[in-house]
Design a protein around this motif. Structure first.
Motif, PDB file in Angstrom:
ATOM      1  N   ASP A  14       0.839  -1.207   0.000  1.00 23.24           N
ATOM      2  CA  ASP A  14       0.000   0.000   0.000  1.00 23.24           C
ATOM      3  C   ASP A  14       0.867   1.248   0.000  1.00 23.24           C
ATOM      4  OD1 ASP A  14      -2.334  -1.386  -0.090  1.00 23.24           O
ATOM      5  OD2 ASP A  14      -2.813  -1.203   2.051  1.00 23.24           O
ATOM      6  N   ARG A  15       1.961   1.199   0.781  1.00 25.65           N
ATOM      7  CA  ARG A  15       2.868   2.360   0.826  1.00 25.65           C
ATOM      8  C   ARG A  15       3.587   2.541  -0.508  1.00 25.65           C
ATOM      9  NH1 ARG A  15       3.913   0.514   6.076  1.00 25.65           N
ATOM     10  NH2 ARG A  15       5.927  -0.385   5.538  1.00 25.65           N
ATOM     11  N   LEU A  16       3.991   1.418  -1.122  1.00 24.99           N
ATOM     12  CA  LEU A  16       4.683   1.511  -2.423  1.00 24.99           C
ATOM     13  C   LEU A  16       3.764   2.079  -3.497  1.00 24.99           C
ATOM     14  CD1 LEU A  16       6.778  -1.786  -2.830  1.00 24.99           C
ATOM     15  CD2 LEU A  16       7.641   0.511  -2.431  1.00 24.99           C
ATOM     16  N   ARG A  17       2.508   1.581  -3.505  1.00 25.42           N
ATOM     17  CA  ARG A  17       1.566   2.024  -4.530  1.00 25.42           C
ATOM     18  C   ARG A  17       1.147   3.471  -4.326  1.00 25.42           C
ATOM     19  NH1 ARG A  17      -1.023  -3.682  -4.831  1.00 25.42           N
ATOM     20  NH2 ARG A  17      -1.796  -3.210  -2.761  1.00 25.42           N
ATOM     21  N   GLY A  18       1.278   3.953  -3.065  1.00 26.67           N
ATOM     22  CA  GLY A  18       0.857   5.316  -2.777  1.00 26.67           C
ATOM     23  C   GLY A  18       1.835   6.369  -3.268  1.00 26.67           C
ATOM     24  N   ARG A  19       3.004   5.934  -3.723  1.00 29.09           N
ATOM     25  CA  ARG A  19       4.003   6.900  -4.201  1.00 29.09           C
ATOM     26  C   ARG A  19       4.001   6.963  -5.720  1.00 29.09           C
ATOM     27  NH1 ARG A  19       9.232   5.466  -0.397  1.00 29.09           N
ATOM     28  NH2 ARG A  19       8.166   5.690   1.608  1.00 29.09           N
ATOM     29  N   GLY A  20       4.165   8.153  -6.240  1.00 28.99           N
ATOM     30  CA  GLY A  20       4.185   8.315  -7.700  1.00 28.99           C
ATOM     31  C   GLY A  20       5.443   7.756  -8.323  1.00 28.99           C
ATOM     32  N   ALA A  21       6.574   7.919  -7.636  1.00 26.56           N
ATOM     33  CA  ALA A  21       7.851   7.425  -8.161  1.00 26.56           C
ATOM     34  C   ALA A  21       8.585   6.675  -7.060  1.00 26.56           C
ATOM     35  CB  ALA A  21       8.690   8.601  -8.664  1.00 26.56           C
ATOM     36  N   LEU A  22       9.417   5.711  -7.437  1.00 26.31           N
ATOM     37  CA  LEU A  22      10.178   4.931  -6.471  1.00 26.31           C
ATOM     38  C   LEU A  22      11.669   5.055  -6.753  1.00 26.31           C
ATOM     39  CD1 LEU A  22       8.220   1.524  -6.275  1.00 26.31           C
ATOM     40  CD2 LEU A  22       8.123   3.417  -4.662  1.00 26.31           C
ATOM     41  N   SER A  23      12.445   5.146  -5.689  1.00 23.54           N
ATOM     42  CA  SER A  23      13.896   5.106  -5.841  1.00 23.54           C
ATOM     43  C   SER A  23      14.362   3.695  -5.511  1.00 23.54           C
ATOM     44  CB  SER A  23      14.551   6.101  -4.874  1.00 23.54           C
ATOM     45  OG  SER A  23      14.330   5.681  -3.534  1.00 23.54           O
ATOM     46  N   GLU A  24      15.600   3.409  -5.810  1.00 28.51           N
ATOM     47  CA  GLU A  24      16.154   2.089  -5.497  1.00 28.51           C
ATOM     48  C   GLU A  24      16.110   1.848  -3.992  1.00 28.51           C
ATOM     49  OE1 GLU A  24      20.430  -0.177  -5.865  1.00 28.51           O
ATOM     50  OE2 GLU A  24      19.827   1.122  -7.527  1.00 28.51           O
ATOM     51  N   GLN A  25      16.346   2.900  -3.211  1.00 27.33           N
ATOM     52  CA  GLN A  25      16.332   2.769  -1.751  1.00 27.33           C
ATOM     53  C   GLN A  25      14.938   2.414  -1.242  1.00 27.33           C
ATOM     54  OE1 GLN A  25      19.162   2.738   0.037  1.00 27.33           O
ATOM     55  NE2 GLN A  25      17.854   2.034   1.713  1.00 27.33           N
ATOM     56  N   ASP A  26      13.903   3.011  -1.874  1.00 25.13           N
ATOM     57  CA  ASP A  26      12.517   2.693  -1.497  1.00 25.13           C
ATOM     58  C   ASP A  26      12.248   1.197  -1.650  1.00 25.13           C
ATOM     59  OD1 ASP A  26      11.865   5.330  -0.957  1.00 25.13           O
ATOM     60  OD2 ASP A  26      11.189   5.731  -3.007  1.00 25.13           O
ATOM     61  N   VAL A  27      12.697   0.650  -2.776  1.00 26.77           N
ATOM     62  CA  VAL A  27      12.484  -0.779  -3.043  1.00 26.77           C
ATOM     63  C   VAL A  27      13.238  -1.628  -2.026  1.00 26.77           C
ATOM     64  CG1 VAL A  27      12.873  -2.649  -4.693  1.00 26.77           C
ATOM     65  CG2 VAL A  27      12.051  -0.435  -5.495  1.00 26.77           C
ATOM     66  N   ARG A  28      14.494  -1.254  -1.754  1.00 35.07           N
ATOM     67  CA  ARG A  28      15.302  -2.045  -0.804  1.00 35.07           C
ATOM     68  C   ARG A  28      14.709  -1.995   0.602  1.00 35.07           C
ATOM     69  NH1 ARG A  28      19.702  -4.045  -3.159  1.00 35.07           N
ATOM     70  NH2 ARG A  28      20.495  -3.032  -5.063  1.00 35.07           N
ATOM     71  N   ASP A  29      14.199  -0.818   1.009  1.00 35.77           N
ATOM     72  CA  ASP A  29      13.558  -0.697   2.326  1.00 35.77           C
ATOM     73  C   ASP A  29      12.314  -1.589   2.400  1.00 35.77           C
ATOM     74  OD1 ASP A  29      15.470   1.112   3.077  1.00 35.77           O
ATOM     75  OD2 ASP A  29      14.219   2.896   2.755  1.00 35.77           O
ATOM     76  N   ALA A  30      11.529  -1.571   1.310  1.00 34.63           N
ATOM     77  CA  ALA A  30      10.316  -2.395   1.268  1.00 34.63           C
ATOM     78  C   ALA A  30      10.666  -3.882   1.339  1.00 34.63           C
ATOM     79  CB  ALA A  30       9.524  -2.103  -0.006  1.00 34.63           C
ATOM     80  N   MET A  31      11.721  -4.271   0.626  1.00 33.68           N
ATOM     81  CA  MET A  31      12.118  -5.685   0.615  1.00 33.68           C
ATOM     82  C   MET A  31      12.644  -6.128   1.982  1.00 33.68           C
ATOM     83  SD  MET A  31      11.274  -6.975  -2.162  1.00 33.68           S
ATOM     84  CE  MET A  31       9.948  -5.797  -2.372  1.00 33.68           C
ATOM     85  N   ARG A  32      13.246  -5.197   2.715  1.00 35.94           N
ATOM     86  CA  ARG A  32      13.695  -5.520   4.070  1.00 35.94           C
ATOM     87  C   ARG A  32      12.487  -5.878   4.944  1.00 35.94           C
ATOM     88  NH1 ARG A  32      16.312  -1.088   5.064  1.00 35.94           N
ATOM     89  NH2 ARG A  32      18.166  -1.752   3.951  1.00 35.94           N
ATOM     90  N   GLU A  33      11.406  -5.099   4.782  1.00 32.79           N
ATOM     91  CA  GLU A  33      10.180  -5.387   5.538  1.00 32.79           C
ATOM     92  C   GLU A  33       9.550  -6.705   5.098  1.00 32.79           C
ATOM     93  OE1 GLU A  33       7.307  -2.219   6.401  1.00 32.79           O
ATOM     94  OE2 GLU A  33       8.693  -0.826   5.440  1.00 32.79           O
TER      95      GLU A  33
END
Length: 490
Positions: A14-33
């Motif tokens: 839900d947090r990922l989809r709520g953002r218009g753009a993603l950085s590599e760090q965003d993806v890595r943080d999400a994958m950690r969770e």
């Protein structure tokens, strides 16, 4: 079973989809969770690590991060990897094409549900595959194990090998093979003995029985509630016996799901079936794509349609369709619908198969509704006279009191049933105005199904996940062809 994992992953996405753009760090943080969520779900560490590495490698690519909907792309990658983790897109069923009698040998520890699963498979083979089956119990360790299979055989109407007291497993297997040949049996199911743990005596017995019967399938039955122990047991068996697949029992329990997610990677053997309840028809082929969809909250509309096809009588469906087309819907029709919902597994089961299941189940829990509500509603309608069921407008205050007393409920509950009928009747008339069954397409996207039963999702909320204004809508392209054809009919 996967509720906690589904909730955790749902929050991350839900947090990922709520953002218009993603950085590599965003993806890595999400994958950690996601990794933490998998480990909390009791997934084996090497499996979780490999999963996260594969997803991260694909998700940080330029095609994903620069796409219009990067959040959705990441969810798709996770879904694809989850399917792969669970065994791939192919559903591996039973190999029944060999020269009869095809032998299926059931192995596993004591208490894992082997005998009940044997009976469930016997029923499935007879009804779904149309083959003649024979079941034989080789369990001389557990008291009354052979009698248990005999009783279950009578319940599912599948023949069992007559019991000869004192006979040993290998001799029983030989006798079962002979009986299967003489009776022209297509499939022979051998229910072997279990132990409390894996030991040399158990393995020697398994190998001796396999040597006599030359099984086409050797299915390991494991209890999913034992978590990683189930995976360890599977590893021990796969090293000693030529396993062809795994059956996970108690998949409807509150286990964390780690066994199901780790099994294929750790053992290399596919999960072929999942036991989903105590009833003898509560077993289903394990489909990785559908299970992944349920875990990620995407629902399982295909299973819902199949379940409906298996439990709803064709003549009932046709009669209701004709009445719907005329805009007719009385309390007898409502009662039929309630009974169909019960036979399909109740409100929780239906909510779990619909897209947005997390919100739907939460709405049910918040409104304090459970499957007893369906029973109470059925009792209320049953307390009415045939004339009252056909013409609900006859129910004045005096009649409502009589119906409430007859069904052991309150007048308010009688009013709720009548209100539900009014809403559904109004929806049926709307369908007629919108062009018959074709109008159902609009209900999927416009909140009709949720709005038609307002009591199910709390006041005015519809039922989130069933197409209501507060839940996600269903994309017609994701529906199975049979359902799309139904919606496109005039």
């Amino acid at each position: 079973m996967f509720d906690n994992l589904s909730d955790r992953l749902g929050n991350v996405f839900d947090r990922l989809r709520g953002r218009g753009a993603l950085s590599e760090q965003d993806v890595r943080d999400a994958m950690r969770e996601v990794r933490v969520a998998l480990l909390e779900a009791d997934v084996a560490l090497p499996v979780a690590r490999r999963f996260i590495d594969n997803v991260t490698e694909k998700a940080v690519g330029q095609d994903v991060l620069r796409s219009i909907t990067p959040g959705q792309q990441v969810v798709k990658i996770v879904n694809d990897e989850l399917v792969e983790m669970l065994g791939g897109a192919e559903v591996e069923g039973l190999q029944l094409d060999a020269k009869p009698p095809v032998v299926i040998m059931m192995v596993g520890l004591q208490g894992s549900g082997k005998t009940t699963t044997t009976a469930k498979l016997g029923k499935l083979i007879k009804e779904k595959h149309g083959k003649k089956a024979l079941m034989a119990s080789l369990d001389v360790q557990r008291p009354a194990a052979q009698e248990q299979l005999k009783v279950l055989g009578e319940q599912v109407e599948v023949a069992t090998l007559p019991i000869v007291p004192g006979q040993q497993p290998v001799d029983i297997a030989r006798r079962a093979m002979e009986a299967a040949r003489l009776q022209a049996v297509d499939v022979l199911l051998l229910d072997t003995a279990g132990r409390l743990h894996v030991d040399e005596a158990l393995m020697a017995e398994m190998k001796a029985v396999a040597g006599v019967s030359a099984p086409e399938e050797v299915l390991l039955v494991v209890d999913s509630l034992t978590g990683q122990d189930a995976v360890n047991v599977a590893q021990s068996f796969s090293g000693e016996v030529p396993l062809t697949g795994v059956v996970l029992t108690r998949m409807d329990g509150d286990a964390r799901g780690g066994a199901a997610l780790s099994m294929r990677h750790v053992t290399g053997k596919p999960i072929k079936f999942a036991g989903t309840g105590e009833k003898l028809d509560a077993i289903e082929a394990f489909d990785p794509k559908r299970v992944a969809g349920r875990i990620l909250g995407m629902g399982d509309v295909v299973s819902l349609v199949e379940k409906a096809a298996a439990t709803i009588k064709e003549e009932d469906a046709e009669a209701l369709a004709k009445r719907m087309a005329k805009g007719q819907f009385d309390l007898n029709d409502l009662r039929t619908q309630l009974r169909q919902m019960q036979s399909m597994g109740g409100l929780g089961m239906l909510a779990g198969m619909m897209p947005g299941m997390k919100k739907a189940k939460a709405a049910l829990a918040a409104s304090g509704m459970d499957d007893k509500v369906l029973v109470h509603m059925d009792a209320i309608i049953g307390s009415m006279t045939p004339k009252e069921r056909a013409r609900p407008e006859l129910l004045n205050a005096k009649r409502k009191k009589r119906v409430a007393a007859g069904s052991g409920t309150e007048v308010q509950e009688v009013n709720k049933v009548l209100k539900m009928h009014q809403e559904m009747s109004r929806a049926m008339k709307q369908i007629k105005k919108m062009g018959g069954l074709k109008g159902l397409g609009a209900l999927f996207g416009g909140g009709g199904l949720g709005a038609a039963m307002p009591g199910l999702g709390g006041p005015g909320a519809g039922m989130p996940g069933l197409g209501g204004p507060k839940g996600p809508t269903v994309d017609p392209d994701t529906l199975p062809p049979e359902l799309r054809d139904l919606l496109n009919k005039k």
